[in-house]
Write a protein that holds these residues in place. Structure first.
Motif, mmCIF file in Angstrom:
data_model
loop_
_atom_site.group_PDB
_atom_site.id
_atom_site.type_symbol
_atom_site.label_atom_id
_atom_site.label_comp_id
_atom_site.label_asym_id
_atom_site.label_seq_id
_atom_site.Cartn_x
_atom_site.Cartn_y
_atom_site.Cartn_z
ATOM 1 N N ALA A 88 0.664 -1.402 -0.207
ATOM 2 C CA ALA A 88 -0.296 0.073 0.148
ATOM 3 C C ALA A 88 0.857 1.552 -0.032
ATOM 4 N N LEU A 89 2.049 0.866 -0.028
ATOM 5 C CA LEU A 89 2.583 2.328 0.876
ATOM 6 C C LEU A 89 3.854 2.317 -0.850
ATOM 7 N N ALA A 90 3.658 1.480 -1.896
ATOM 8 C CA ALA A 90 4.390 1.615 -3.332
ATOM 9 C C ALA A 90 4.279 3.217 -3.612
ATOM 10 N N SER A 91 5.398 3.112 -3.831
ATOM 11 C CA SER A 91 5.412 4.836 -5.113
ATOM 12 C C SER A 91 5.567 4.587 -6.180
ATOM 13 N N GLU A 92 5.965 5.621 -7.419
ATOM 14 C CA GLU A 92 6.009 5.259 -8.308
ATOM 15 C C GLU A 92 7.193 5.280 -8.497
ATOM 16 N N THR A 93 7.684 6.080 -7.746
ATOM 17 C CA THR A 93 9.552 6.186 -7.555
ATOM 18 C C THR A 93 9.815 3.414 -7.578
ATOM 19 N N ASP A 94 9.312 3.440 -7.038
ATOM 20 C CA ASP A 94 9.755 2.230 -7.244
ATOM 21 C C ASP A 94 9.958 1.402 -8.246
ATOM 22 N N THR A 95 11.084 0.560 -8.140
ATOM 23 C CA THR A 95 11.793 0.226 -8.738
ATOM 24 C C THR A 95 10.901 -1.391 -9.236
ATOM 25 N N THR A 96 10.234 -1.526 -8.415
ATOM 26 C CA THR A 96 10.063 -3.571 -8.327
ATOM 27 C C THR A 96 9.079 -3.443 -9.724
ATOM 28 N N GLU A 97 9.931 -4.902 -10.931
ATOM 29 C CA GLU A 97 8.505 -4.591 -11.754
ATOM 30 C C GLU A 97 7.838 -5.747 -11.289
ATOM 31 N N LEU A 98 6.214 -5.514 -11.698
ATOM 32 C CA LEU A 98 5.336 -6.523 -11.075
ATOM 33 C C LEU A 98 5.364 -7.549 -12.394
ATOM 34 N N PRO A 99 4.680 -8.487 -12.328
ATOM 35 C CA PRO A 99 4.346 -10.002 -12.660
ATOM 36 C C PRO A 99 3.715 -8.979 -14.046
ATOM 37 N N ARG A 100 2.950 -10.024 -15.568
ATOM 38 C CA ARG A 100 2.797 -9.218 -16.175
ATOM 39 C C ARG A 100 1.824 -11.395 -16.482
ATOM 40 N N CYS A 101 0.574 -10.311 -16.914
ATOM 41 C CA CYS A 101 -0.669 -11.402 -17.449
ATOM 42 C C CYS A 101 0.333 -12.439 -18.706
ATOM 43 N N LYS A 102 -0.093 -13.499 -18.159
ATOM 44 C CA LYS A 102 0.481 -14.553 -19.605
ATOM 45 C C LYS A 102 -0.049 -14.034 -21.093
ATOM 46 N N GLU A 154 0.037 -5.173 -16.529
ATOM 47 C CA GLU A 154 0.677 -5.874 -15.038
ATOM 48 C C GLU A 154 -0.079 -6.400 -13.859
ATOM 49 N N ILE A 155 0.218 -7.161 -13.264
ATOM 50 C CA ILE A 155 -0.621 -7.695 -12.428
ATOM 51 C C ILE A 155 -0.272 -7.452 -10.606
ATOM 52 N N ARG A 156 -0.919 -6.702 -10.169
ATOM 53 C CA ARG A 156 -0.797 -6.220 -8.959
ATOM 54 C C ARG A 156 -1.206 -7.470 -8.368
#
Length: 110
Positions: free
Chosen positions: A7-21, A26-28
């Motif tokens: 819930a505290l993730a920001s736009e500067t977060d560089t963590t890549e989210l998984p993607r729908c196959k 992007e899947i949260r």
């Protein structure tokens, strides 16, 4: 130990989210909202968004309703289960017979 709070993730977060196959959206993470991760899709199972998961199962993603025939069928099954429970003397709210609270179970196996 570092704990990440989605819930505290920001736009500067560089963590890549998984993607729908299926569609590569992007899947949260589970238990997060679109407000937490704008522009993402919810994970619906099997690394897919809802639309792709429905299509993979041969379902129409736009049709999220149950047929009247299916409701009748499920209602008859429920009625049968309820009458069987009544016949055996099980109250509508259920029975604790043969069960213990989870705290007691955990205490017994610790």
């Amino acid at each position: 130990m570092l704990h990440l709070v989605p819930a505290l993730a920001s736009e500067t977060d560089t963590t890549e989210l998984p993607r729908c196959k299926g569609c590569n959206a992007e899947i949260r993470p589970h238990r997060t909202t679109e407000a937490d991760f704008p522009g993402t899709s919810a994970s619906w199972g099997n690394n897919q968004c809802r639309l792709c998961d429905y299509e993979a199962c041969g379902k129409d993603p736009a049709d999220r309703f149950i047929s009247v025939e299916r409701v009748g069928y499920l209602s008859s099954i429920r009625a049968g289960i309820e009458s069987d429970r009544q016949r055996r003397g099980i109250p509508a709210e259920g029975s604790l017979a043969g069960r213990i609270p989870i705290t007691e179970f955990l205490a017994q196996i610790s």
